[in-house]
Design a protein around this motif. Structure first.
Motif, short mmCIF file in Angstrom:
data_model
loop_
_atom_site.label_atom_id
_atom_site.label_comp_id
_atom_site.label_asym_id
_atom_site.label_seq_id
_atom_site.Cartn_x
_atom_site.Cartn_y
_atom_site.Cartn_z
N ASP A 32 133.27 2.61 -41.41
CA ASP A 32 132.16 1.76 -41.81
C ASP A 32 131.37 2.43 -42.93
N PRO A 33 130.62 1.63 -43.69
CA PRO A 33 129.77 2.22 -44.73
C PRO A 33 128.71 3.11 -44.11
N PRO A 34 128.32 4.17 -44.80
CA PRO A 34 127.27 5.05 -44.25
C PRO A 34 125.94 4.32 -44.19
N THR A 35 125.18 4.65 -43.15
CA THR A 35 123.88 4.02 -42.97
C THR A 35 122.83 4.77 -43.77
N ASN A 36 121.67 4.18 -43.82
CA ASN A 36 120.55 4.80 -44.53
C ASN A 36 119.67 5.63 -43.61
N SER A 37 120.25 6.11 -42.50
CA SER A 37 119.44 6.84 -41.52
C SER A 37 118.88 8.14 -42.10
N SER A 38 119.71 8.84 -42.89
CA SER A 38 119.22 10.09 -43.46
C SER A 38 118.09 9.84 -44.45
N VAL A 39 118.23 8.78 -45.24
CA VAL A 39 117.17 8.45 -46.20
C VAL A 39 115.90 8.02 -45.47
N ARG A 40 116.06 7.22 -44.43
CA ARG A 40 114.89 6.77 -43.67
C ARG A 40 114.21 7.94 -42.98
N ALA A 41 115.01 8.86 -42.43
CA ALA A 41 114.42 10.01 -41.75
C ALA A 41 113.62 10.87 -42.72
N GLU A 42 114.17 11.05 -43.93
CA GLU A 42 113.45 11.84 -44.93
C GLU A 42 112.15 11.17 -45.33
N SER A 43 112.19 9.85 -45.53
CA SER A 43 110.97 9.15 -45.93
C SER A 43 109.97 9.11 -44.79
N LEU B 30 142.38 -8.25 -47.96
CA LEU B 30 141.62 -9.45 -47.62
C LEU B 30 140.72 -9.21 -46.42
N SER B 31 141.22 -8.50 -45.41
CA SER B 31 140.42 -8.26 -44.21
C SER B 31 139.29 -7.26 -44.46
N SER B 32 139.51 -6.31 -45.37
CA SER B 32 138.50 -5.28 -45.62
C SER B 32 137.78 -5.47 -46.95
N LEU B 33 137.84 -6.66 -47.53
CA LEU B 33 137.20 -6.89 -48.83
C LEU B 33 135.69 -6.69 -48.77
N LYS C 240 133.70 -3.75 -51.01
CA LYS C 240 132.58 -4.03 -51.90
C LYS C 240 131.33 -3.26 -51.46
N ALA C 241 131.12 -3.15 -50.15
CA ALA C 241 129.95 -2.40 -49.67
C ALA C 241 130.04 -0.93 -50.05
N TRP C 242 131.22 -0.34 -49.94
CA TRP C 242 131.38 1.06 -50.33
C TRP C 242 131.19 1.23 -51.83
N PHE C 243 131.71 0.29 -52.61
CA PHE C 243 131.54 0.38 -54.06
C PHE C 243 130.06 0.33 -54.44
N VAL C 244 129.31 -0.57 -53.81
CA VAL C 244 127.88 -0.67 -54.10
C VAL C 244 127.15 0.58 -53.63
N ARG C 245 127.54 1.14 -52.49
CA ARG C 245 126.85 2.31 -51.94
C ARG C 245 127.04 3.56 -52.81
N LEU C 246 128.16 3.61 -53.55
CA LEU C 246 128.41 4.76 -54.40
C LEU C 246 127.59 4.75 -55.69
N THR C 247 126.88 3.66 -55.94
CA THR C 247 126.02 3.58 -57.12
C THR C 247 124.62 4.09 -56.79
N PRO C 248 123.81 4.45 -57.80
CA PRO C 248 122.44 4.90 -57.52
C PRO C 248 121.64 3.83 -56.78
N ALA C 249 120.73 4.29 -55.92
CA ALA C 249 119.97 3.37 -55.06
C ALA C 249 119.14 2.39 -55.87
N VAL D 106 123.99 -4.12 -58.98
CA VAL D 106 125.44 -3.91 -58.88
C VAL D 106 126.05 -4.83 -57.82
N SER D 107 125.34 -5.02 -56.72
CA SER D 107 125.85 -5.92 -55.68
C SER D 107 125.97 -7.34 -56.19
N ALA D 108 124.96 -7.81 -56.94
CA ALA D 108 125.03 -9.16 -57.49
C ALA D 108 126.17 -9.29 -58.49
N LEU D 109 126.35 -8.28 -59.36
CA LEU D 109 127.45 -8.32 -60.32
C LEU D 109 128.80 -8.27 -59.63
#
Length: 424
Positions: free
Chosen positions: A42-53, A249-252, A256-265, A271-274
């Motif tokens: 699964d894509p990584p969660t934002n738990s580390s970012v949330r914990a830091e903030s 097809l099953s993991s499309l 896409k979620a991983w591709f978006v996650r690899l971009t700057p926040a 990037v997700s819209a594009l």
């Protein structure tokens, strides 16, 4: 009565002691793990970012800033000539390694690209089933099953007839060609332009070279072996492409979620819209072009059956393949089939060419605009250049994927480059 209650209490206490003893005995035995759920990527969660903030804004901001300032800041500079030369060498080496891998993977890259485009073409159907309330995995299974059954049915019904017609075409070609040379149509051309002796000289020269070549038989046998190897590769490639299409097809959404996650926040929303825009445009284009090609092949097949054209199944296969190439594919298919029909008679060729080219006009102005309404429109000049460049770089597959790639680049130019230029 009190004695009965005491006996019951003692009995229950004895049962509890027995159960505790059994549990202790069971805990001493080696444990057999039960069925565990299969791990998912699964894509990584934002738990580390949330914990830091949360730490930064929980009243300990001073401590947080002190901790950040205490960490040494490393600055990398390429002013050192040794380091600059080393990094440049590493970059060139990685580029050469990537090029070597890309040019030596054989047909794998083509299989991956083909499977990806099939997955993007089937994704609109899966999304429509999702909107109807069907889970995605069930929609993927249904769409892929229908697609696989269609491919298997087409192969089992068409391929044997195409093989028979190919053998028949090769065996009957000398006789058909001789009849064409003796026909009234060719005789009239020969009387005007005198081309008969040119054709006779070319045939005589080719026949003489074949009979004079001592390695002709060996070359023919090698060609047969190569044809068998190519057939095995086609069957293997078809199976691999179908399996990869199922996975893609099953993991499309996950891809896409991983591709978006690899971009700057800060750019993930854009990037997700594009990404959704590009994949949606490519998917609608592939699905729409497949429908247009099937309609084109069906019409050509019906016309060939009506006029009695030779080898209708074999020619229909070429029509469908060429119809996937926009703008020039349908015209090329019409010219090819007309030339083959010309071996039978000029009346047969004319009887096919007239209704088919009329259908191309109807398809261009009425059928294709409605089917391709959700796809990105590519200007005619860019489409021709893209098809020519794709065919020169990657053959038939490059010509097929040239238009979707051009459409994706147009979206990037329109949504990224033009707004950036407007800001300056």
């Amino acid at each position: 009565m009190p004695q009965l209650k005491t006996d019951a209490s003692n009995f229950m206490s004895h049962l509890r002691h027995l159960a505790a003893a059994q549990r202790k005995k069971y805990q001493k035995l080696p444990q057999i793990p039960g069925a565990q759920p299969r791990p998912r990527f699964d894509p990584p969660t934002n738990s580390s970012v949330r914990a830091e903030s949360d730490f930064a804004f929980s009243g300990n901001s001073a401590e947080h800033e002190a901790r950040l300032s205490a960490q040494p800041v490393q600055h990398y500079s390429l002013s050192n000539p040794v380091l600059a030369g080393f990094m440049l060498t590493v970059g060139v080496g990685l580029a050469l390694l990537g090029w070597y891998i890309l040019t030596n993977v054989g047909a794998l890259s083509g299989w991956i690209v083909g499977a990806l485009f099939i997955a993007l073409g089937l994704d609109p159907a899966v999304r429509r089933l999702e909107k109807m309330g069907l889970p995605r995995i069930a929609g993927v299974a249904l769409v892929v099953s229908i697609f696989a059954l269609a491919v298997v049915g087409l192969v089992s019904w068409v391929v044997p007839k195409i093989a028979n017609q190919t053998v028949q075409f090769i065996s009957d070609f000398p006789h058909e060609f001789d009849q064409f040379l003796n026909s009234d149509f060719f005789s009239s051309i020969d009387r005007q332009w005198g081309v008969r002796h040119i054709v006779d000289e070319a045939v005589t020269q080719a026949t003489g070279e074949f009979t004079a070549d001592s390695n002709a038989v060996g070359s023919f046998l090698n060609n047969l072996v190569d044809a068998g190897s190519m057939l095995a590769n086609i069957i293997t490639g078809t199976i691999i492409v179908l399996i990869l299409s199922l996975y893609f097809l099953s993991s499309l959404p996950l891809m896409k979620a991983w591709f978006v996650r690899l971009t700057p926040a800060s750019r993930r929303t854009r990037v997700s819209a594009l990404t959704e825009s590009i994949t949606g445009a490519v998917g609608h284009y592939v699905a729409g072009q497949a429908i247009v090609a099937l309609l084109n092949g069906t019409f050509a097949f019906i016309v060939m059956l009506i006029i009695g054209a030779p080898f209708p199944q074999l020619l229909t296969l070429f029509v469908v393949i060429l119809a996937f190439i926009p703008l020039i594919g349908g015209v090329s298919a019409g010219v090819l089939v007309s030339l083959v029909c010309l071996l039978d008679s000029w009346q047969t060729a004319l009887a096919f060419a007239i209704p088919y080219f009329i259908y191309l006009q109807v398809e261009a102005y009425f059928i294709s605009p409605r089917i391709m309404s959700k796809a990105v429109a590519v200007p005619g000049g860019i489409a021709i250049i893209a098809v020519a460049a794709g065919g020169a770089l990657w053959g038939v597959l490059g010509a097929l994927i040239a238009i979707p790639v051009a459409a994706s680049l147009l979206i990037l130019v329109k949504e990224v480059l033009v707004p950036r230029q407007d800001e300056h």
